[in-house]
Design a protein around this motif. Structure first.
Motif, short mmCIF file in Angstrom:
data_model
loop_
_atom_site.label_atom_id
_atom_site.label_comp_id
_atom_site.label_asym_id
_atom_site.label_seq_id
_atom_site.Cartn_x
_atom_site.Cartn_y
_atom_site.Cartn_z
N VAL A 20 -34.17 -10.55 -2.10
CA VAL A 20 -34.07 -9.79 -3.35
C VAL A 20 -33.34 -10.61 -4.40
O VAL A 20 -33.77 -10.70 -5.55
N ARG A 21 -32.24 -11.25 -4.02
CA ARG A 21 -31.48 -12.07 -4.98
C ARG A 21 -32.31 -13.27 -5.47
O ARG A 21 -32.25 -13.62 -6.64
N LEU A 22 -33.06 -13.89 -4.58
CA LEU A 22 -33.90 -15.03 -4.98
C LEU A 22 -34.97 -14.60 -5.98
O LEU A 22 -35.22 -15.28 -6.98
N VAL A 23 -35.60 -13.48 -5.71
CA VAL A 23 -36.62 -12.97 -6.64
C VAL A 23 -35.96 -12.58 -7.96
O VAL A 23 -36.49 -12.86 -9.04
N ALA A 24 -34.79 -11.97 -7.91
CA ALA A 24 -34.06 -11.61 -9.13
C ALA A 24 -33.74 -12.85 -9.96
O ALA A 24 -33.88 -12.84 -11.19
N LEU A 25 -33.32 -13.91 -9.30
CA LEU A 25 -33.01 -15.14 -10.02
C LEU A 25 -34.26 -15.73 -10.67
O LEU A 25 -34.21 -16.23 -11.80
N ALA A 26 -35.38 -15.67 -9.98
CA ALA A 26 -36.63 -16.18 -10.55
C ALA A 26 -37.05 -15.35 -11.76
O ALA A 26 -37.48 -15.90 -12.78
N ILE A 27 -36.92 -14.03 -11.66
CA ILE A 27 -37.25 -13.16 -12.79
C ILE A 27 -36.32 -13.45 -13.96
O ILE A 27 -36.77 -13.58 -15.11
N ALA A 28 -35.04 -13.56 -13.69
CA ALA A 28 -34.06 -13.83 -14.75
C ALA A 28 -34.36 -15.15 -15.44
O ALA A 28 -34.32 -15.24 -16.67
N LYS A 42 -36.33 -5.65 -6.54
CA LYS A 42 -36.65 -4.76 -5.42
C LYS A 42 -38.01 -4.09 -5.62
O LYS A 42 -38.81 -3.99 -4.68
N ALA A 43 -38.28 -3.65 -6.83
CA ALA A 43 -39.57 -3.01 -7.11
C ALA A 43 -40.71 -4.02 -6.95
O ALA A 43 -41.76 -3.68 -6.40
N ALA A 44 -40.50 -5.24 -7.41
CA ALA A 44 -41.54 -6.27 -7.28
C ALA A 44 -41.84 -6.55 -5.82
O ALA A 44 -43.00 -6.69 -5.42
N MET A 48 -36.50 -5.64 3.89
CA MET A 48 -36.41 -6.71 2.91
C MET A 48 -34.96 -7.15 2.84
O MET A 48 -34.06 -6.33 2.72
N SER A 49 -34.75 -8.44 2.96
CA SER A 49 -33.38 -8.96 3.02
C SER A 49 -32.74 -9.04 1.63
O SER A 49 -33.43 -9.20 0.63
N ASP A 50 -31.42 -8.91 1.62
CA ASP A 50 -30.68 -9.02 0.35
C ASP A 50 -30.86 -10.40 -0.27
O ASP A 50 -30.94 -10.53 -1.49
N GLU A 51 -30.93 -11.42 0.59
CA GLU A 51 -31.11 -12.79 0.08
C GLU A 51 -32.44 -12.94 -0.63
O GLU A 51 -32.52 -13.55 -1.70
N ASN A 107 -27.69 -7.24 -28.05
CA ASN A 107 -26.46 -7.15 -27.25
C ASN A 107 -26.58 -6.12 -26.14
O ASN A 107 -25.61 -5.52 -25.72
N ARG A 108 -27.80 -5.91 -25.68
CA ARG A 108 -28.05 -4.99 -24.57
C ARG A 108 -28.35 -5.80 -23.32
O ARG A 108 -28.87 -6.90 -23.39
N GLY A 109 -28.01 -5.25 -22.20
CA GLY A 109 -28.27 -5.92 -20.95
C GLY A 109 -29.05 -5.04 -19.99
O GLY A 109 -29.09 -3.83 -20.15
N TRP A 110 -29.69 -5.68 -19.03
CA TRP A 110 -30.35 -4.93 -17.99
C TRP A 110 -30.22 -5.66 -16.68
O TRP A 110 -30.27 -6.87 -16.62
N GLU A 111 -30.04 -4.87 -15.62
CA GLU A 111 -29.86 -5.43 -14.28
C GLU A 111 -31.21 -5.90 -13.74
O GLU A 111 -32.23 -5.24 -13.91
N VAL A 112 -31.18 -7.02 -13.08
CA VAL A 112 -32.40 -7.62 -12.56
C VAL A 112 -32.70 -7.19 -11.13
O VAL A 112 -33.86 -7.15 -10.72
#
Length: 64
Positions: free
Chosen positions: A6-14, A50-52, A1-4, A40-45
Motif C-alpha cells: 500500500v505504501r509503495l503504491v501510495a508513493l507512486a501515486i504521489a 488502498k482503493a487502487a 494486502m500488505s502495508d508495504e 493550500n489543501r492536502g489529501w491523504e494518499v
C-alpha cells in the motif's frame, strides 16, 4: 494486502501527482499527504492506494 505494498503504491501515486502539478504541489512523507500550493489543501494518499489495490487484486478465493 500488505502495508508495504500500500505504501509503495501510495508513493507512486504521489510522485505522479507531484510531477503533474510541477512546483504547485509537495508531498509530506510522514503524513503521506499531497499538499497543493495553490489552494493550500492536502489529501491523504493511502486511502487512494488502498482503493487502487482493491480494484486490481482479486478477492480471496477467486482463481487467478
Amino acid at each position: 494486502m500488505s502495508d508495504e505494498l500500500v505504501r509503495l503504491v501510495a508513493l507512486a501515486i504521489a510522485q505522479a501527482v507531484v510531477d503533474q502539478k510541477a512546483s504547485r504541489a509537495t508531498f509530506d512523507i510522514e503524513s503521506m499527504t499531497i499538499i497543493d500550493a495553490e489552494s493550500n489543501r492536502g489529501w491523504e494518499v493511502l486511502p487512494v492506494a488502498k482503493a487502487a489495490l482493491k480494484v486490481i487484486e482479486p478477492p480471496d478465493g477467486v482463481p487467478q
